[in-house]
Design a protein around this motif. Structure first.
Motif, PDB file in Angstrom:
ATOM      1  N   TYR A   5      56.209  36.525  47.643  1.00  0.00           N
ATOM      2  CA  TYR A   5      55.903  35.484  46.669  1.00  0.00           C
ATOM      3  C   TYR A   5      55.934  36.084  45.274  1.00  0.00           C
ATOM      4  O   TYR A   5      55.716  37.280  45.104  1.00  0.00           O
ATOM      5  N   LYS A   6      56.157  35.258  44.296  1.00  0.00           N
ATOM      6  CA  LYS A   6      56.064  35.667  42.900  1.00  0.00           C
ATOM      7  C   LYS A   6      54.782  35.088  42.319  1.00  0.00           C
ATOM      8  O   LYS A   6      54.437  33.937  42.602  1.00  0.00           O
ATOM      9  N   CYS A   7      54.098  35.890  41.513  1.00  0.00           N
ATOM     10  CA  CYS A   7      52.911  35.363  40.839  1.00  0.00           C
ATOM     11  C   CYS A   7      52.554  36.260  39.659  1.00  0.00           C
ATOM     12  O   CYS A   7      53.111  37.345  39.493  1.00  0.00           O
ATOM     13  N   SER A   8      51.640  35.801  38.871  1.00  0.00           N
ATOM     14  CA  SER A   8      51.066  36.592  37.789  1.00  0.00           C
ATOM     15  C   SER A   8      49.561  36.340  37.807  1.00  0.00           C
ATOM     16  O   SER A   8      49.091  35.369  38.397  1.00  0.00           O
ATOM     17  N   ILE A   9      48.834  37.223  37.198  1.00  0.00           N
ATOM     18  CA  ILE A   9      47.385  37.053  37.076  1.00  0.00           C
ATOM     19  C   ILE A   9      47.062  37.000  35.596  1.00  0.00           C
ATOM     20  O   ILE A   9      47.402  37.925  34.850  1.00  0.00           O
ATOM     21  N   PHE A  10      46.422  35.930  35.179  1.00  0.00           N
ATOM     22  CA  PHE A  10      46.108  35.701  33.761  1.00  0.00           C
ATOM     23  C   PHE A  10      47.359  35.841  32.892  1.00  0.00           C
ATOM     24  O   PHE A  10      47.332  36.450  31.829  1.00  0.00           O
ATOM     25  N   ASN A  11      48.471  35.300  33.394  1.00  0.00           N
ATOM     26  CA  ASN A  11      49.763  35.337  32.701  1.00  0.00           C
ATOM     27  C   ASN A  11      50.254  36.756  32.431  1.00  0.00           C
ATOM     28  O   ASN A  11      50.993  36.994  31.487  1.00  0.00           O
ATOM     29  N   SER A  12      49.861  37.706  33.263  1.00  0.00           N
ATOM     30  CA  SER A  12      50.291  39.094  33.116  1.00  0.00           C
ATOM     31  C   SER A  12      51.090  39.507  34.338  1.00  0.00           C
ATOM     32  O   SER A  12      50.774  39.128  35.463  1.00  0.00           O
ATOM     33  N   GLU A  13      52.097  40.320  34.117  1.00  0.00           N
ATOM     34  CA  GLU A  13      52.921  40.819  35.214  1.00  0.00           C
ATOM     35  C   GLU A  13      52.300  42.019  35.919  1.00  0.00           C
ATOM     36  O   GLU A  13      52.783  42.444  36.960  1.00  0.00           O
ATOM     37  N   ILE A  14      51.234  42.577  35.395  1.00  0.00           N
ATOM     38  CA  ILE A  14      50.637  43.782  35.987  1.00  0.00           C
ATOM     39  C   ILE A  14      49.587  43.403  37.036  1.00  0.00           C
ATOM     40  O   ILE A  14      48.408  43.706  36.915  1.00  0.00           O
ATOM     41  N   LYS A  30      37.324  37.454  38.802  1.00  0.00           N
ATOM     42  CA  LYS A  30      36.641  36.165  38.726  1.00  0.00           C
ATOM     43  C   LYS A  30      37.434  35.234  37.821  1.00  0.00           C
ATOM     44  O   LYS A  30      38.085  35.666  36.873  1.00  0.00           O
ATOM     45  N   ASN A  31      37.386  33.972  38.152  1.00  0.00           N
ATOM     46  CA  ASN A  31      38.046  32.913  37.384  1.00  0.00           C
ATOM     47  C   ASN A  31      39.570  32.956  37.448  1.00  0.00           C
ATOM     48  O   ASN A  31      40.244  32.375  36.593  1.00  0.00           O
ATOM     49  N   VAL A  32      40.100  33.639  38.446  1.00  0.00           N
ATOM     50  CA  VAL A  32      41.548  33.628  38.618  1.00  0.00           C
ATOM     51  C   VAL A  32      41.955  32.241  39.135  1.00  0.00           C
ATOM     52  O   VAL A  32      41.182  31.561  39.815  1.00  0.00           O
ATOM     53  N   ILE A  53      34.778  44.958  38.596  1.00  0.00           N
ATOM     54  CA  ILE A  53      34.377  46.354  38.728  1.00  0.00           C
ATOM     55  C   ILE A  53      34.090  46.843  37.315  1.00  0.00           C
ATOM     56  O   ILE A  53      34.933  46.706  36.433  1.00  0.00           O
ATOM     57  N   ALA A  54      32.904  47.383  37.105  1.00  0.00           N
ATOM     58  CA  ALA A  54      32.487  47.826  35.765  1.00  0.00           C
ATOM     59  C   ALA A  54      32.558  46.661  34.775  1.00  0.00           C
ATOM     60  O   ALA A  54      32.950  46.830  33.633  1.00  0.00           O
ATOM     61  N   GLU A  55      32.221  45.492  35.272  1.00  0.00           N
ATOM     62  CA  GLU A  55      32.224  44.245  34.490  1.00  0.00           C
ATOM     63  C   GLU A  55      33.593  43.950  33.888  1.00  0.00           C
ATOM     64  O   GLU A  55      33.714  43.341  32.841  1.00  0.00           O
ATOM     65  N   SER A  56      34.633  44.380  34.586  1.00  0.00           N
ATOM     66  CA  SER A  56      36.004  44.211  34.115  1.00  0.00           C
ATOM     67  C   SER A  56      36.836  43.498  35.176  1.00  0.00           C
ATOM     68  O   SER A  56      36.619  43.694  36.373  1.00  0.00           O
ATOM     69  N   PRO A  57      37.828  42.727  34.758  1.00  0.00           N
ATOM     70  CA  PRO A  57      38.750  42.120  35.723  1.00  0.00           C
ATOM     71  C   PRO A  57      39.800  43.105  36.229  1.00  0.00           C
ATOM     72  O   PRO A  57      40.566  42.784  37.130  1.00  0.00           O
ATOM     73  N   LEU A  58      39.830  44.315  35.686  1.00  0.00           N
ATOM     74  CA  LEU A  58      40.858  45.298  36.030  1.00  0.00           C
ATOM     75  C   LEU A  58      40.466  46.075  37.291  1.00  0.00           C
ATOM     76  O   LEU A  58      40.252  47.285  37.280  1.00  0.00           O
ATOM     77  N   ILE A  59      40.424  45.372  38.388  1.00  0.00           N
ATOM     78  CA  ILE A  59      39.947  45.905  39.664  1.00  0.00           C
ATOM     79  C   ILE A  59      40.794  47.084  40.132  1.00  0.00           C
ATOM     80  O   ILE A  59      40.266  48.109  40.573  1.00  0.00           O
ATOM     81  N   GLY A  60      42.097  46.973  40.049  1.00  0.00           N
ATOM     82  CA  GLY A  60      42.986  48.028  40.512  1.00  0.00           C
ATOM     83  C   GLY A  60      42.902  49.302  39.703  1.00  0.00           C
ATOM     84  O   GLY A  60      43.263  50.374  40.179  1.00  0.00           O
ATOM     85  N   ILE A  61      42.428  49.206  38.492  1.00  0.00           N
ATOM     86  CA  ILE A  61      42.274  50.389  37.644  1.00  0.00           C
ATOM     87  C   ILE A  61      40.960  51.110  37.934  1.00  0.00           C
ATOM     88  O   ILE A  61      40.875  52.327  37.853  1.00  0.00           O
TER      89      ILE A  61
END
Length: 140
Positions: A5-14, A30-32, A53-61
């Motif tokens: 599938y193709k998708c983006s998260i918060f209009n970002s390709e990362i 949250k809020n995705v 994680i660490a109050e950030s949406p950047l879970i993978g980081i």
């Protein structure tokens, strides 16, 4: 249904920076968008949970993990740890000045690649959590 599938998260390709997945579940910020959650769930055939994680949406980081253990940064909140404990058998705080640990490590069941800035104690902690004996320091 599993597939591509193709998708983006918060209009970002990362999407890798905003997500984590294993064989059992997927974490999204949250809020995705509901459509994004559905795409992840259907494509990967896993449960989707919204976390930070660490109050950030950047879970993978900010997270590296196996199906059973998670390694998280020092700046994670108690509430976030409690949430992760419902998904992992063990949640370990990374004993390091670095918090974006997902940027320093790439691994699979055969081995782990670790950025050269990490010291031996940090490397040993990563190897223990990931349950690997082999690692390769990356020198650039």
């Amino acid at each position: 249904m599993a597939g591509t599938y193709k998708c983006s998260i918060f209009n970002s390709e990362i999407i890798g920076a905003f997500s984590y997945t294993n064989d059992k579940f997927c974490f999204l910020p949250k809020n995705v968008d509901e459509k994004v959650k559905r795409i992840f769930s259907e494509a990967l055939e896993v449960e989707v949970a919204e976390i930070t994680i660490a109050e950030s949406p950047l879970i993978g980081i900010f997270l590296i993990a196996t199906n059973n253990k998670a390694l998280v940064p020092w700046n994670i909140t108690k509430e976030e740890i409690d949430t992760l404990k419902s998904y992992f058998d063990e949640v370990v705080i990374f004993n390091s000045k670095y918090n974006a640990i997902g940027n320093f490590v790439s691994f699979n069941s055969n081995g782990v690649l670790i950025h050269f800035n990490l010291n031996e104690e940090e490397i040993e902690q990563i190897k223990e959590v990931l349950n690997v004996n082999f690692y390769l320091h990356i020198f650039l």
